[in-house]
Design an enzyme around this catalytic site. Structure first.
Site, PDB file in Angstrom:
ATOM      1  N   VAL A  16       0.834  -1.205   0.000  1.00 34.89           N
ATOM      2  CA  VAL A  16       0.000   0.000   0.000  1.00 34.89           C
ATOM      3  C   VAL A  16       0.871   1.259   0.000  1.00 34.89           C
ATOM      4  O   VAL A  16       0.593   2.220  -0.725  1.00 34.89           O
ATOM      5  CB  VAL A  16      -0.970   0.003   1.210  1.00 34.89           C
ATOM      6  CG1 VAL A  16      -1.797   1.283   1.237  1.00 34.89           C
ATOM      7  CG2 VAL A  16      -1.897  -1.212   1.139  1.00 34.89           C
ATOM      8  N   ARG A  47      11.742  -0.199   6.842  1.00 34.74           N
ATOM      9  CA  ARG A  47      12.473  -1.048   7.788  1.00 34.74           C
ATOM     10  C   ARG A  47      13.904  -1.302   7.316  1.00 34.74           C
ATOM     11  O   ARG A  47      14.832  -1.341   8.100  1.00 34.74           O
ATOM     12  CB  ARG A  47      11.736  -2.384   7.945  1.00 34.74           C
ATOM     13  CG  ARG A  47      11.239  -2.595   9.363  1.00 34.74           C
ATOM     14  CD  ARG A  47      10.510  -3.908   9.506  1.00 34.74           C
ATOM     15  NE  ARG A  47       9.086  -3.785   9.224  1.00 34.74           N
ATOM     16  CZ  ARG A  47       8.223  -3.212  10.043  1.00 34.74           C
ATOM     17  NH1 ARG A  47       8.625  -2.703  11.192  1.00 34.74           N
ATOM     18  NH2 ARG A  47       6.950  -3.122   9.732  1.00 34.74           N
ATOM     19  N   LYS A 107      -6.322  -0.868  10.781  1.00 38.04           N
ATOM     20  CA  LYS A 107      -7.561  -1.176  11.526  1.00 38.04           C
ATOM     21  C   LYS A 107      -7.288  -1.786  12.888  1.00 38.04           C
ATOM     22  O   LYS A 107      -8.010  -1.522  13.843  1.00 38.04           O
ATOM     23  CB  LYS A 107      -8.478  -2.086  10.715  1.00 38.04           C
ATOM     24  CG  LYS A 107      -7.908  -3.431  10.336  1.00 38.04           C
ATOM     25  CD  LYS A 107      -7.586  -3.448   8.889  1.00 38.04           C
ATOM     26  CE  LYS A 107      -6.558  -4.497   8.566  1.00 38.04           C
ATOM     27  NZ  LYS A 107      -6.056  -4.399   7.212  1.00 38.04           N
ATOM     28  N   ILE A 138     -13.535   1.426  -0.700  1.00 31.76           N
ATOM     29  CA  ILE A 138     -14.951   1.814  -0.537  1.00 31.76           C
ATOM     30  C   ILE A 138     -15.045   2.969   0.467  1.00 31.76           C
ATOM     31  O   ILE A 138     -14.521   2.864   1.575  1.00 31.76           O
ATOM     32  CB  ILE A 138     -15.782   0.628   0.000  1.00 31.76           C
ATOM     33  CG1 ILE A 138     -15.664  -0.573  -0.934  1.00 31.76           C
ATOM     34  CG2 ILE A 138     -17.240   1.025   0.200  1.00 31.76           C
ATOM     35  CD1 ILE A 138     -16.339  -1.831  -0.406  1.00 31.76           C
ATOM     36  N   GLY A 189      -1.517  -9.529  -3.508  1.00 30.50           N
ATOM     37  CA  GLY A 189      -1.342  -8.439  -2.538  1.00 30.50           C
ATOM     38  C   GLY A 189      -2.592  -8.145  -1.724  1.00 30.50           C
ATOM     39  O   GLY A 189      -2.722  -7.086  -1.128  1.00 30.50           O
ATOM     40  N   GLU A 192      -2.806 -10.073   4.156  1.00 26.88           N
ATOM     41  CA  GLU A 192      -1.735  -9.495   4.970  1.00 26.88           C
ATOM     42  C   GLU A 192      -0.516 -10.426   4.839  1.00 26.88           C
ATOM     43  O   GLU A 192      -0.660 -11.600   4.482  1.00 26.88           O
ATOM     44  CB  GLU A 192      -2.172  -9.434   6.431  1.00 26.88           C
ATOM     45  CG  GLU A 192      -3.469  -8.691   6.664  1.00 26.88           C
ATOM     46  CD  GLU A 192      -3.400  -7.230   6.279  1.00 26.88           C
ATOM     47  OE1 GLU A 192      -2.387  -6.574   6.576  1.00 26.88           O
ATOM     48  OE2 GLU A 192      -4.366  -6.740   5.676  1.00 26.88           O
ATOM     49  N   LYS A 207     -12.343  -4.269  11.527  1.00 26.84           N
ATOM     50  CA  LYS A 207     -13.058  -3.304  10.675  1.00 26.84           C
ATOM     51  C   LYS A 207     -14.490  -3.122  11.174  1.00 26.84           C
ATOM     52  O   LYS A 207     -15.022  -2.007  11.183  1.00 26.84           O
ATOM     53  CB  LYS A 207     -13.049  -3.791   9.228  1.00 26.84           C
ATOM     54  CG  LYS A 207     -11.657  -3.826   8.607  1.00 26.84           C
ATOM     55  CD  LYS A 207     -11.677  -4.554   7.269  1.00 26.84           C
ATOM     56  CE  LYS A 207     -10.280  -4.684   6.684  1.00 26.84           C
ATOM     57  NZ  LYS A 207     -10.231  -5.600   5.542  1.00 26.84           N
ATOM     58  N   GLY A 306      -5.963  -4.520  -1.744  1.00 27.71           N
ATOM     59  CA  GLY A 306      -5.101  -4.344  -2.925  1.00 27.71           C
ATOM     60  C   GLY A 306      -4.478  -2.967  -2.943  1.00 27.71           C
ATOM     61  O   GLY A 306      -4.958  -2.024  -2.306  1.00 27.71           O
TER      62      GLY A 306
HETATM   63  N1  HSE Z   1      -6.064  -8.240   4.126  1.00 27.17           N
HETATM   64  C1  HSE Z   1      -7.164  -7.348   4.001  1.00 27.17           C
HETATM   65  C2  HSE Z   1      -8.271  -8.019   3.222  1.00 27.17           C
HETATM   66  C3  HSE Z   1      -6.745  -6.098   3.263  1.00 27.17           C
HETATM   67  O1  HSE Z   1      -8.038  -9.111   2.697  1.00 27.17           O
HETATM   68  O2  HSE Z   1      -9.363  -7.484   3.143  1.00 27.17           O
HETATM   69  C4  HSE Z   1      -6.977  -4.825   3.881  1.00 27.17           C
HETATM   70  O3  HSE Z   1      -7.555  -4.751   5.092  1.00 27.17           O
END
Ligand code: HSE
Length: 440
Positions: A16, A47, A107, A138, A189, A192, A207, A306
């Site tokens: 991201v 890092r 989050k 969104i 991507g 996580e 979330k 993504g």
């Molecule tokens: N890993 C999260 C998902 C991406 O798959 O929705 C962003 O929160």
């Protein structure tokens, strides 16, 4: 007040972070025109400076210490995309203390420490933006904060984890094995780097907590949400779901029980009727249905994970920060206002359910399970069965499915505890809620 040539500090240059950096360069013209301000990315904290990256940065921009961004008096605004909780908390806190507005997509950080951080943000008069924390591209955060602010929200039901939705969709439509679907989601991507939270429901839960705090203006702790991931779902559950007119989705359900001043708050793989719009949400897409007393039913749909969709949310927050800091007026995040609600114990939440048992192929097995349901006042609406199969051929056990009428979750658990003791039941049952969307 921000300067005319706004200086940005970006912490984190992963999927991201690099998307945000690229978007800030690619869309510079429209962003500067819309915010009426020019900007530069002054420093980027990573890092490991030596790692090869997709984006090229001028010498001197990179640092391995995010503190340099916070301490740099020239930097006006910080974008936090390092992930994790502890270090991200230190970073955001330090930035707010220093009077620098922060944009984050984290989050887990907000679900764990949002209340403290928003309190600090308010005390300091320094805003914290977090559109990317929920639903990727969104615009659900801003919609709850602004466009739907005049509504009493009765329910929010959503698919808000792209990785698990990608996996469930691949299992349902391509019969892809679970691990292959997960591997694809990681390559694209979406997942996580450690996908545990995507799979076990906690990414969606964090979330969901953020959405609930926004919609109800009340602090909520992660311990109050009931969370089940998708690990238990097997290909055979999709076969049964299809036959019965459903599909399986990992849903976050936030329902306001006005009469009890309580919130139902849960994440679970659930049966969704095939005719409901949420059943059509496939792959990495997310969708969030919000019902308000004035607006009625709304559904927000888009890419929930993504590089580019998430960058869209982050960079939009940056533009908003530029604008709002000039006007000196912004949203107060999770700060409580007057609405008092408690979380409804999950045992008291009521839905119909699908339960699949593995049972020995012998007489009386249906009757003994049905009798246990009956003793606990759990009504059966239908049953279905299928032979148990494995690579070597037919097994000695069968799948036995019960579709159950709506009953409290706690009551169902008592019946299941009794059924687990039966010799004829050979494995822990798979239990999926059936969402009817009444009142949603
Ligand atoms: N890993 C999260 C998902 C991406 O798959 O929705 C962003 O929160």
């Amino acid at each position: 007040m921000l300067g005319e040539n706004l200086q940005i500090g970006l912490a984190g240059l992963g999927t991201v972070g690099s998307g945000v950096y690229e978007a800030l360069l690619r869309n510079r013209d429209i962003l500067e025109a819309r915010a009426q301000i020019s900007y530069e990315v002054r420093r980027v904290a990573v890092r490991d400076k030596k790692r090869r990256r997709s984006v090229e940065l001028a010498p001197g921009v990179l640092t391995e210490d995010w503190r340099e961004l916070v301490e740099d008096d020239q930097i006006d605004i910080i974008i936090e995309l390092i992930g994790g909780i502890t270090e991200a908390y230190d970073l955001v806190r330090a930035a707010l203390e220093k009077g620098k507005p922060v944009v984050t997509g984290n989050k887990a950080l907000l679900a764990e420490h949002g209340n403290t951080l928003f309190r600090l943000s308010q005390e300091k008069g320094v805003p914290l933006y977090f559109e990317a924390s929920c639903g990727g591209g969104i615009p659900i955060v801003r919609s709850l904060q602004n466009s739907l602010i005049c509504n009493n929200v009765s329910a929010i039901v959503g698919i808000i984890n792209g990785t698990s939705n990608y996996i469930l969709t691949a299992m349902a439509t391509e019969a892809l094995p679970y691990h292959e679907a997960l591997r694809q989601a990681q390559q694209l991507g979406y997942a996580e780097s450690d996908p545990t939270l995507d799979i076990n429901g906690w990414d969606a839960a964090y979330k969901g907590l953020i959405l609930a705090m926004l919609a109800y203006g009340t602090p909520l702790r992660p311990e109050t949400i009931s969370v089940t991931g998708i690990e238990q779902v097997e290909p055979v559950d999709f076969t049964f779901a299809r036959q019965l007119g459903y599909t399986i989705k990992l849903l976050v359900v936030i329902r306001h029980h006005q009469e009890r001043k309580a919130l139902e708050l849960r994440v679970q793989p659930s049966f969704v009727p095939q005719q409901h719009l949420l059943s059509k949400v496939e792959g990495v897409f997310n969708a969030i249905a919000v019902r308000g007393d004035l607006v009625g039913e709304t559904i927000f749909y888009g890419r929930g994970a993504g590089k580019n969709p998430t960058s869209s949310a982050v960079v939009s927050d940056v533009v908003l920060a530029m604008r709002e800091c000039r006007l000196q007026g912004y949203h107060t995040g999770f700060q409580p206002y007057t609405q008092e609600v408690q979380v409804l114990p999950v045992e008291e939440t009521v839905t119909p359910c699908y339960v699949r048992f593995r049972v020995k192929d012998c007489h009386g097995v249906i009757a003994s399970i049905a009798a246990a349901f009956s003793r606990h006042d759990v009504g059966i609406s239908a049953t279905s069965s299928a032979d148990g199969e494995h690579e070597g051929g037919k097994t000695e056990w069968n799948h036995l499915v019960f579709m159950l009428h709506a009953c409290p979750w706690g009551q169902l658990q008592k019946a299941l505890d009794e059924i687990r003791q039966l010799d004829t039941v050979v494995a822990d049952p798979v239990v999926l809620r059936i969402e009817t969307f009444q009142g949603t």
